[in-house]
Each structure stands twice: as C-alpha cells, then as structure tokens.
Design an enzyme around this catalytic site. Structure first.
Site, PDB file in Angstrom:
ATOM      1  N   HIS A 100       0.864  -1.174   0.000  1.00  0.00           N
ATOM      2  CA  HIS A 100       0.000   0.000   0.000  1.00  0.00           C
ATOM      3  C   HIS A 100       0.907   1.232   0.000  1.00  0.00           C
ATOM      4  CE1 HIS A 100      -2.258  -3.039   2.389  1.00  0.00           C
ATOM      5  NE2 HIS A 100      -3.362  -2.483   1.924  1.00  0.00           N
ATOM      6  N   ASP A 103       2.240   2.112   3.420  1.00  0.00           N
ATOM      7  CA  ASP A 103       3.257   1.212   3.978  1.00  0.00           C
ATOM      8  C   ASP A 103       4.661   1.729   3.723  1.00  0.00           C
ATOM      9  OD1 ASP A 103       1.100  -0.543   4.352  1.00  0.00           O
ATOM     10  OD2 ASP A 103       1.512  -1.591   2.469  1.00  0.00           O
ATOM     11  N   ASP A 306     -10.134 -11.802  12.210  1.00  0.00           N
ATOM     12  CA  ASP A 306      -9.094 -11.939  11.194  1.00  0.00           C
ATOM     13  C   ASP A 306      -7.724 -11.949  11.869  1.00  0.00           C
ATOM     14  OD1 ASP A 306      -8.520 -12.226   8.555  1.00  0.00           O
ATOM     15  OD2 ASP A 306      -8.717 -10.126   8.021  1.00  0.00           O
ATOM     16  N   ASP A 308      -4.806 -13.392  10.510  1.00  0.00           N
ATOM     17  CA  ASP A 308      -3.726 -13.249   9.519  1.00  0.00           C
ATOM     18  C   ASP A 308      -2.470 -14.040   9.895  1.00  0.00           C
ATOM     19  OD1 ASP A 308      -5.197 -11.617   7.843  1.00  0.00           O
ATOM     20  OD2 ASP A 308      -4.520  -9.770   8.791  1.00  0.00           O
TER      21      ASP A 308
END
EC number: 5.3.1.5
Length: 435
Positions: A100, A103, A306, A308
């Site tokens: 992104h 980021d 979530d 991850d």
C-alpha cells in the site's frame, strides 16, 4: 550491502524433506517441475510490505511490541525500511512483493506531500528491483487507516473525501505501472456501514460503482496492462462491508457493467469470516470467470476474527491449489502472504521462518493438487456423478423440452429415480492419501 538487521543469516536454500534447518526450505524447490512448469512460476509468491515491515505488533488491548529502527514518520526511516525489505526479499527468494502507499512512505500534511513522498520511494524501488530482480505483484492505496476515511472512501458521505481517495488511487496506479506491477488491488475496508440509521445504501453503492468505473477508465487511459482486482471481505473494520464475498462482488460488477474488467483477489481468512471455505470462494470465482489472485494466510478458527497467520494446513492448501489449477493457474495473479508474525515473535529471523513455513506448506499443497489432477482422482468420480446429463434425455432437459413436455415424459416413461451415494467419505479419504 547488508543493513545488519538480519545479522549473518544467509540466503534461504532448498535442502529437502529431511532437513532440520529452520532457515531452509524442505518442500519449496523453485526449479522443480510440476505439470510442466517450474514451481516458482506456479505459485508466484509475494511478500506483503504492510504486515512484514509496517505492522508494529499491536492489538486492541496493547500497543507496539516490535522494535524496528524504521518506526517513525520520516522519509529517512522509509528509506531504511526499503533497504531492509529488499534485503529480506533477497534472503527469502520470493519473486514478488506487494504494498500500500502508506506502507512505504511517511504520512504527509496533504495530498501533494503524500504524492511527493511516494514518488521518492518509487524511485528507490525502481533501482532496487533492477538490482535484485524483484517484481511487483500488485500495488494498492490505503483508504482505511487515516481518520479521513472513518466513514469510507468511495462511499463517504463527504464528496471531498471521495475526491481525495480517487486522487490517491490515481497516484498509486501510476506508481504500480511505473514499477511494472502486474495487478492493482482495491480492498474496501471502510466501504460499508456501522448502522443503517445514518447510511443511504443506494447512494453509497452507486458511488462505489462510479469510483471503480473511474479506476477502470484510468487504467485504459494510461495503458496499464495489469488486472484490476477487488478483495472481498464481509466485515472488520466495518460491521458490514459491501464487497462481502465473491458472489456479492460478482453481483456488484454485473450491476455496474464491470464484470469483464475486474477480477477478485481472494484471501483465505476473509473467506472464513464470510462463512465459506477458501476452496468455495476459489471455485465460485473460477466458475464466474473472475478469478485473479490470492492472499494466503489463515485465521484462528476459534477466535472469530481476522488473525492473519501464516498457513500451516496442507489439506486446505491442496484443495485451494486444486481450484487454482482447474482455473488454468495464475496469469497476472499470484500467492501473496497477507500474514503477520504473532506479537510475541520478536526476532528478525522469525519473519523468515514464518514465510519459509508458509511457502513449504503451499508447495506441499500444490504438489498434492497436481497429482490429484494428473490421476483424475477427483475428476473421474465427478464425471461419473453427472454422467446422466451427457445422455440424450439429459441434453433434451437442458435445451428443447418445455415444462409440460418434461411432465409428460416422466409420466409416460414412469420415471421414478432412486438416490445414489454422494461418496463424500470416499472422496475425503482420497484427498488425505495425496497429502
């Protein structure tokens, strides 16, 4: 030149199933031929910049646990982060990465400063890609973290936020194209609602359709050859997200005439949150002709949110890659590790170990799925199950016979069908034999 962050760790190599080296591949052999193609070219692994280098280890009950020297909102810190990231890519040997905008760059005071910072980092990425051979699988814009997006980006009630988000996506598509990115992803983390009491659902869906149409128009205008991807998720951070799952996304694309322009990036964890299996979402996307790419991770099945985590379930991976192979494999897509370390995994080598384990797990799943496909282990029983539809009566049912004609034939021929076994246990045992 080494940044020193990873100490004296050497490039990760394939050492085979008998190796007990935690910093070596046991199953992922990039050059191994599977179904006539190199394993690396089947799997097309990518490292996620955000979880690997931007995530600080926080959770809803506690803040940062990771101590990284680039954790500050300065351009020099962003440059150090880039140095460490590309060193990591080289050590791991994955061919792709994803990011992104937020980021990789500091958060500026306004749109112009954000764009300037992004372009400065893209200059660095261009050089590092040329030096290392790394490629960009996809780029995207973070349209969910900044407080301006608390009520959405494309679906925000304020047109100024819509405009800021659209301008940001334009710069991110430019960056993706410049870096040779093979896809551009849109994840609508805030494109949804917390309550219908303050939500004009019809207006927000139309605005989201307009936003996506603008993206597609711009792609063609600048000659970007990559694929536009939507990443479905049912909720979190919103209570309800508009791109809930593959079926919902397909309906949305059809409504706005974009079903031939946009495909899906399917995440394992998001499928689970939507109440589906990963292979269900992959199979449906394949069937609907919108399969594009995958985000690989796993959720904790007990937690209900979530998490991850890196994948570690080989049977799940085998069933997932079986669907990928049935779809003809990846074209512009790949396997992006949208997975993060646990907040107690503090050592730099933990980042490598997590990716190594995930890559090995996927490699085992790919090889099992390839063997099942080659042997017809699942396709032969499936063909037998539906064989009746290949007969003369089955074909007439699907084209030609009216409802009253069908009723007439059932009565005249005294058709009185008896059920047949679905053989689910047999098929599950077959899968287990291959993994």
């Amino acid at each position: 030149m080494s940044t020193g962050f990873f100490g004296d760790i050497q490039k990760v190599r394939y050492e085979g199933p008998e190796s007990d080296n935690p910093l070596a591949f046991r199953h992922y052999n990039a050059d191994e031929i599977v179904l006539g193609k190199r394993m690396e070219d089947h799997l097309r692994f990518a490292v996620a910049y955000w979880h690997s280098f931007a995530w600080e280890g926080g959770d809803p009950f506690g803040g940062r646990t990771f101590d990284r020297p680039w954790f500050s909102n300065e351009i020099d810190a962003a440059k150090l982060k880039a140095d460490v990231a590309f060193e990591f890519f080289s050590l791991l040997g994955a061919p792709y990465y994803c990011f992104h905008d937020a980021d990789v760059r500091p958060e500026g005071r306004n749109f112009a400063e954000n764009t300037r910072y992004l372009n400065e980092i893209v200059d660095i990425f261009e050089k590092k890609q040329a030096e290392t051979g790394m490629k960009l699988l996809w780029g995207t814009a973070n349209l969910f973290s900044n407080r301006r997006y608390m009520a959405g980006a494309a679906t925000n009630p304020d047109p100024d936020v819509f405009a800021f988000a659209a301008a940001t996506v334009k710069t991110c598509i430019d960056a993706t194209k410049r870096l040779g990115g093979e896809n551009y992803v849109l994840w609508g983390g805030r494109e949804g609602y917390e309550t219908l009491l303050n939500t004009d659902l019809s207006r927000e869906l139309d605005h989201m359709g307009r936003f996506l149409s603008l993206v597609v128009e711009y792609k063609h205008k600048i000659g970007f050859k990559g694929t536009i991807l939507i990443e479905p998720k049912p909720q979190a951070p919103t209570k309800h997200q508009y791109d809930y799952d593959v079926a919902t996304v397909y309906g949305f694309l059809k409504r706005y005439g974009l079903e031939n322009e946009v495909k899906v990036n399917i995440e394992q964890g998001h499928a689970i949150l939507a109440g589906h299996s990963f292979e269900h979402e992959l199979a449906l996307a394949r069937t609907l002709g919108i399969f594009g790419s995958i985000d690989m991770n796993r959720n904790d099945y007990q937690s209900g949110w979530d998490t991850d985590q890196f994948p570690n379930n080989v049977p799940e991976m085998a069933l997932a890659y079986y669907q990928v192979l049935l779809a003809g494999g990846f074209t512009t897509g790949g396997t992006n590790f949208d997975a993060k370390l646990r907040r107690q995994s503090l050592d730099p080598q933990d980042l490598l170990i997590g990716h190594i384990g995930g890559m090995d797990c996927c490699a085992r799943g790919l090889k099992a799925s390839a063997r099942m496909l080659e042997d017809g282990a699942l396709s032969k029983p499936l063909d037998e199950r539906y064989a009746g539809w290949n007969g003369e009566f089955g074909k007439r049912l699907l084209s030609g016979l009216s409802l009253d004609q069908i009723a007439g034939e059932v009565e005249a021929k005294d058709i009185n069908p008896q059920p047949k076994s679905g053989r689910q246990e047999y098929l599950e045992n077959i899968v287990n034999r291959y993994v």
